[in-house]
Enzyme design. Structure first.
Site, PDB file in Angstrom:
ATOM      1  CG  ASP A  84      25.932  14.613  49.073  1.00  0.00           C
ATOM      2  OD1 ASP A  84      25.140  15.567  48.936  1.00  0.00           O
ATOM      3  OD2 ASP A  84      27.137  14.690  48.766  1.00  0.00           O
ATOM      4  CE  LYS A 101      31.928  23.998  46.151  1.00  0.00           C
ATOM      5  NZ  LYS A 101      32.699  23.136  45.293  1.00  0.00           N
ATOM      6  CB  SER A 127      40.003  26.369  52.983  1.00  0.00           C
ATOM      7  OG  SER A 127      40.373  27.405  52.109  1.00  0.00           O
ATOM      8  CE1 TYR A 146      34.296  27.307  52.628  1.00  0.00           C
ATOM      9  CE2 TYR A 146      36.165  28.747  52.159  1.00  0.00           C
ATOM     10  CZ  TYR A 146      35.605  27.492  52.168  1.00  0.00           C
ATOM     11  OH  TYR A 146      36.348  26.415  51.725  1.00  0.00           O
ATOM     12  CE  LYS A 180      35.839  24.578  54.785  1.00  0.00           C
ATOM     13  NZ  LYS A 180      35.120  23.288  54.896  1.00  0.00           N
ATOM     14  CG  ASN A 213      43.309  28.072  44.700  1.00  0.00           C
ATOM     15  OD1 ASN A 213      43.955  28.268  45.723  1.00  0.00           O
ATOM     16  ND2 ASN A 213      42.479  28.969  44.210  1.00  0.00           N
ATOM     17  CG  ASN A 250      36.023  28.763  42.850  1.00  0.00           C
ATOM     18  OD1 ASN A 250      35.094  28.050  43.213  1.00  0.00           O
ATOM     19  ND2 ASN A 250      36.651  29.572  43.669  1.00  0.00           N
ATOM     20  CG  ASP A 266      40.285  37.776  45.036  1.00  0.00           C
ATOM     21  OD1 ASP A 266      39.713  36.931  45.754  1.00  0.00           O
ATOM     22  OD2 ASP A 266      40.136  37.841  43.799  1.00  0.00           O
TER      23      ASP A 266
HETATM   24  N1  UFG Z   1      39.778  35.050  39.283  1.00  0.00           N
HETATM   25  C1  UFG Z   1      39.596  35.865  38.184  1.00  0.00           C
HETATM   26  N2  UFG Z   1      38.397  35.792  37.515  1.00  0.00           N
HETATM   27  C2  UFG Z   1      37.410  34.932  37.893  1.00  0.00           C
HETATM   28  C3  UFG Z   1      37.611  34.092  39.009  1.00  0.00           C
HETATM   29  C4  UFG Z   1      38.817  34.191  39.686  1.00  0.00           C
HETATM   30  O1  UFG Z   1      40.459  36.664  37.823  1.00  0.00           O
HETATM   31  O2  UFG Z   1      36.356  34.927  37.237  1.00  0.00           O
HETATM   32  C5  UFG Z   1      41.072  35.109  39.990  1.00  0.00           C
HETATM   33  C6  UFG Z   1      40.957  35.534  41.435  1.00  0.00           C
HETATM   34  O3  UFG Z   1      40.993  36.921  41.562  1.00  0.00           O
HETATM   35  C7  UFG Z   1      42.176  34.834  42.043  1.00  0.00           C
HETATM   36  C8  UFG Z   1      42.312  33.565  41.220  1.00  0.00           C
HETATM   37  O4  UFG Z   1      41.606  33.802  40.011  1.00  0.00           O
HETATM   38  O5  UFG Z   1      43.332  35.603  41.842  1.00  0.00           O
HETATM   39  C9  UFG Z   1      41.704  32.340  41.888  1.00  0.00           C
HETATM   40  O6  UFG Z   1      40.366  32.621  42.264  1.00  0.00           O
HETATM   41  P1  UFG Z   1      39.379  31.448  42.727  1.00  0.00           P
HETATM   42  O7  UFG Z   1      38.060  32.080  43.022  1.00  0.00           O
HETATM   43  O8  UFG Z   1      39.420  30.325  41.764  1.00  0.00           O
HETATM   44  O9  UFG Z   1      40.055  30.912  44.044  1.00  0.00           O
HETATM   45  P2  UFG Z   1      40.399  31.682  45.407  1.00  0.00           P
HETATM   46  O10 UFG Z   1      41.872  31.512  45.610  1.00  0.00           O
HETATM   47  O11 UFG Z   1      39.849  33.034  45.469  1.00  0.00           O
HETATM   48  O12 UFG Z   1      39.529  30.816  46.425  1.00  0.00           O
HETATM   49  C10 UFG Z   1      39.839  29.477  46.671  1.00  0.00           C
HETATM   50  C11 UFG Z   1      38.580  28.736  47.110  1.00  0.00           C
HETATM   51  C12 UFG Z   1      38.110  29.219  48.429  1.00  0.00           C
HETATM   52  C13 UFG Z   1      39.220  29.255  49.401  1.00  0.00           C
HETATM   53  C14 UFG Z   1      40.385  30.040  48.855  1.00  0.00           C
HETATM   54  C15 UFG Z   1      41.565  30.087  49.769  1.00  0.00           C
HETATM   55  O13 UFG Z   1      37.545  28.895  46.176  1.00  0.00           O
HETATM   56  O14 UFG Z   1      37.113  28.359  48.903  1.00  0.00           O
HETATM   57  O15 UFG Z   1      40.801  29.428  47.637  1.00  0.00           O
HETATM   58  O16 UFG Z   1      42.278  28.936  49.746  1.00  0.00           O
HETATM   59  F1  UFG Z   1      38.803  29.830  50.548  1.00  0.00           F
END
Ligand code: UFG
Length: 332
Positions: A30, A83, A123, A147, A151, A177, A197, A293
């Protein structure tokens, strides 16, 4: 010895713990770009055993080669990569350079040194905008950001190498997730700056670092209008890697496997579960949709159970509780 590139990171550190507890010797490579050296102390505190450490950038061909000379490596778990989806849109070259270079450098060293077992962190993002859910491994792939494409391309590179090298074995794990933290609250997710996230954002609202959560859209075609995802406890993800290493060591060729629970929860489901389990109110505001999204994304986890004998065990309450215990530990 099992090599974990990026082994001090969120998923890598939890996997290091599970590997050590299963009796494996662990080597972490790392550069602490998005992690901290103290993670090694925490792993030692939890397991009673300190992993070996090489503080290198795994794009560095000579240093990676020297590491493969120095240790008797049986399998590589390749976590090292950038990521952040949004950052990848701003800086695509940085993502393509790093995330492809780390993989190719590691795979070249594996070939040179006769190491044939690879587990790769992919992912669910490679499913792009799904036509239907749950997502099965054979479904069409395609991405919406650099990103995701790293992958996608990495998966292709691994498939091609396994096709060309008869002795090679790879398990490509498509994470859904991952959230939560180790029960000890000694390791967990530690985002730099404003979390991208959902769960790290919620825990920062809970601890008072941020005033409220922005819910990105409430007009999706989902039961309550907010986005639905397959949240999975990071320790379950870690255990999936143990099953994948064991599978890779006794099989040849490449397999793609979803690591999810099969359950879809909305943003508001997560907020409510967090509030109920931890007894803390999470103020939120409805905000516009976030670019890129999708409405729904959850796994069909059947293949993981059939092929690897692995199934997620932790429920949403445990994920919410463990995420909060970790946050309290780092903000106290
Ligand atoms: N969300 C909110 N507010 C926030 C953050 C997220 O409403 O402040 C919502 C997003 O719109 C989504 C859900 O919460 O509906 C999850 O969002 P995340 O950002 O936690 O996760 P994602 O599904 O967007 O992304 C994750 C990983 C990515 C990966 C993706 C697809 O972070 O690396 O899953 O598997 F690419």
């Amino acid at each position: 010895m099992i090599l974990l590139t990026g082994g001090a990171g969120y998923i890598g550190s939890h996997t290091a713990v599970e590997l050590i507890e299963a009796g494996y010797d662990v080597l972490i490579a790392d550069n602490f770009y998005n992690s901290r050296p103290e993670v090694l102390d925490a792993i030692e505190e939890i397991t009673g055993k300190r992993p070996a450490l090489e503080e290198i950038d795994v794009c560095d061909v000579e240093k990676v080669d020297a590491m493969f000379e120095k240790y008797d490596i049986e399998a590589v778990l390749h976590f090292a990569s950038y990521k952040a989806v949004g950052e990848s849109v701003e800086k695509p070259l940085m993502y393509y350079r790093n995330d492809l270079d780390t993989l190719i450098t590691v795979m070249e060293a594996m070939k040179k040194h006769g190491v044939n077992n690879l587990i790769f962190s992919s992912s669910a993002t490679v499913y792009g905008v799904p036509e239907t859910v749950p997502l099965v491994e054979g479904m069409p792939t395609g991405c919406t950001n650099p990103y995701g494409w790293t992958k996608y391309m990495s998966e292709q590179i691994i498939q091609d190498v396994c096709h060309a090298e008869a002795d090679m074995s790879a398990v490509i794990l498509r994470y859904f997730n991952p959230i939560g933290a180790h029960k000890s609250a000694l390791i967990g997710e530690r985002p730099n700056g404003v979390p991208n996230n959902l769960m790290p954002y919620i825990t920062q609202v809970a601890s008072g670092i941020r005033p409220h959560l922005n819910v990105f859209g409430d007009d999706y075609d989902t039961p309550d209008g907010t986005g639905v995802r397959d949240y999975i406890h990071v320790v379950d993800i870690a255990k999936g890697h143990i099953a994948a290493v064991q599978y890779a060591m006794s099989h040849k060729g490449a397999e793609v496997v979803n690591l999810g629970t099969g359950n879809g929860y909305s943003v508001l489901d997560i907020v409510k579960a967090f509030e109920r389990v931890n007894g803390i109110k999470i103020p939120y505001e409805i905000a516009p949709r976030r670019a890129g999204d999708i409405a729904q994304c959850y796994a069909d986890p059947t293949k993981a159970e059939k092929l690897l004998g692995w199934k997620a065990e932790e429920d949403l309450d445990a994920m919410c509780k463990d995420a909060w215990e970790w946050e309290k530990n780092i903000t106290k």
